[in-house]
Design an enzyme around this catalytic site. Sequence first.
Site, mmCIF file in Angstrom:
data_model
loop_
_atom_site.group_PDB
_atom_site.id
_atom_site.type_symbol
_atom_site.label_atom_id
_atom_site.label_comp_id
_atom_site.label_asym_id
_atom_site.label_seq_id
_atom_site.Cartn_x
_atom_site.Cartn_y
_atom_site.Cartn_z
ATOM 1 N N LEU A 206 0.912 -1.066 0.062
ATOM 2 C CA LEU A 206 0.017 -0.050 0.100
ATOM 3 C C LEU A 206 0.978 1.195 -0.120
ATOM 4 C CD1 LEU A 206 -2.596 -0.806 2.862
ATOM 5 C CD2 LEU A 206 -3.080 -0.960 0.176
ATOM 6 N N ASP A 207 0.311 2.371 -0.557
ATOM 7 C CA ASP A 207 1.234 3.546 -0.481
ATOM 8 C C ASP A 207 1.467 3.982 0.772
ATOM 9 O OD1 ASP A 207 1.457 3.498 -3.179
ATOM 10 O OD2 ASP A 207 -0.868 4.669 -3.722
ATOM 11 N N LYS A 208 2.287 4.943 1.045
ATOM 12 C CA LYS A 208 2.578 5.414 2.366
ATOM 13 C C LYS A 208 1.300 5.834 3.125
ATOM 14 C CE LYS A 208 5.201 8.655 4.849
ATOM 15 N NZ LYS A 208 6.386 9.816 4.751
#
Length: 321
Positions: free
Chosen positions: A137-139
Site C-alpha cells: 500500500l502507498d505510504k
Amino acid sequence: MPQHIQLELTIPGEMRGRRLDQALAELVSEYSRSRLQQWIRSGDVMLDERLAQVREKVMGGERVRIDAVIKEQTVNAAEAIPLSIVHEDAELLVINKPAGLVVHPAAGNPAGTLLNALLHYDAQLAGLPRAGIVHRLDKSTSGLMVVARSLTAHKRLVDALQARTVKREYLTVVNSVLTAGGCIDAPIGRHPVDRKRMAVVSGGKEALTHYRVEERYRAHTLVRVQLETGRTHQIRVHMAYRHHPVVGDPVYGGRLRLPKSADAHVIAILSGFRRQALHATQLTLEHPASGETMSWHADLPSDMGELIETLRQDARQHSDA
C-alpha cells in the site's frame, strides 16, 4: 537463522521429456521455479548422484536429492514499531497498516518501515523475500495487507495475486458527485514527462478497477473500489483519469473542491486533510495451507471517519434547509 532444506524424490514417468527445472517446479510446488533453478546452478541438486543441470531433459525414474540452505534474504534492521495485527497463524499475518507507514525501505525511507517492524515481530521472516511482504500500500494509504510467514505461503499468495483470486476492496472519498458506479479499464505506466508519477498511457500495463457509490454528498462521493489488478497508484490514477480525483491526494488530486457556501468547519476539515482519502477495508483470499476462503475487515481510521461524517452532516444540513 538459515533454513536447511533436504528433499528426496523420484521423477514420475509421465514427466519424460520435460526440463528438470520445469519438472521440479511441479513436484516441489512450495518453492518457486527461480529458487529451484538457483539451487541447481549452485550444485545443491543431485540427479542420480551427479550434479544436475537446469535445462537437461528427464527420462522419468531418476532420483533427485535437494540439499540446500535458504539464507536470510534481508540485511534490514529489526525495529520495535507497533503493528496492528488483524489475524495471524503459522502461514500468514494480516496487518492493518496505518497511514504514514512506508512498506519497504528505499532511498528516502531507509528505516522505520513495515518491513523493519515485521522483522522485529518475527525474526524468522528474514528468511523470506521482503520479509514475507507480497503486495503493498502507498505510504499514505491505510488498511489491510497480507504477509507470508513461510516460503510455501509466499509462493501461493504471489500466485494468487497474479491469478487475481485475492479480493481487495477499498473505501475512498472523491472530488465530485458520481451518478453511478462503473468499471475503468485503462492501462497504467510511467508518466511520459514526470517519471515519479503514473498515468494512463498507451502501452502501459493492464489495469482494471471496479467502483460503486456508497454515499453522495454535496460536492463529494464515498466510493467502494475493488481491484482486479494491482498497479502502482492504480485507484488514484484511475479516479483522476475519470475526473474524480481522491480527496487529499497530493499527486493526482488537483485543486481543493468545497461544497457551495461551506461553513468554516467543513472548509477546515477538507483543507486540512493532507493525505489521499483511501483505505483498504476488505481482504478476501484462500488460505495458502488449508485452502479455506478467509475474509477480514478493517474499520475506517479516525481521520477518514471524521472527513466522511463532516461531509455527511453538511449534506444533511443543506438538505434540511
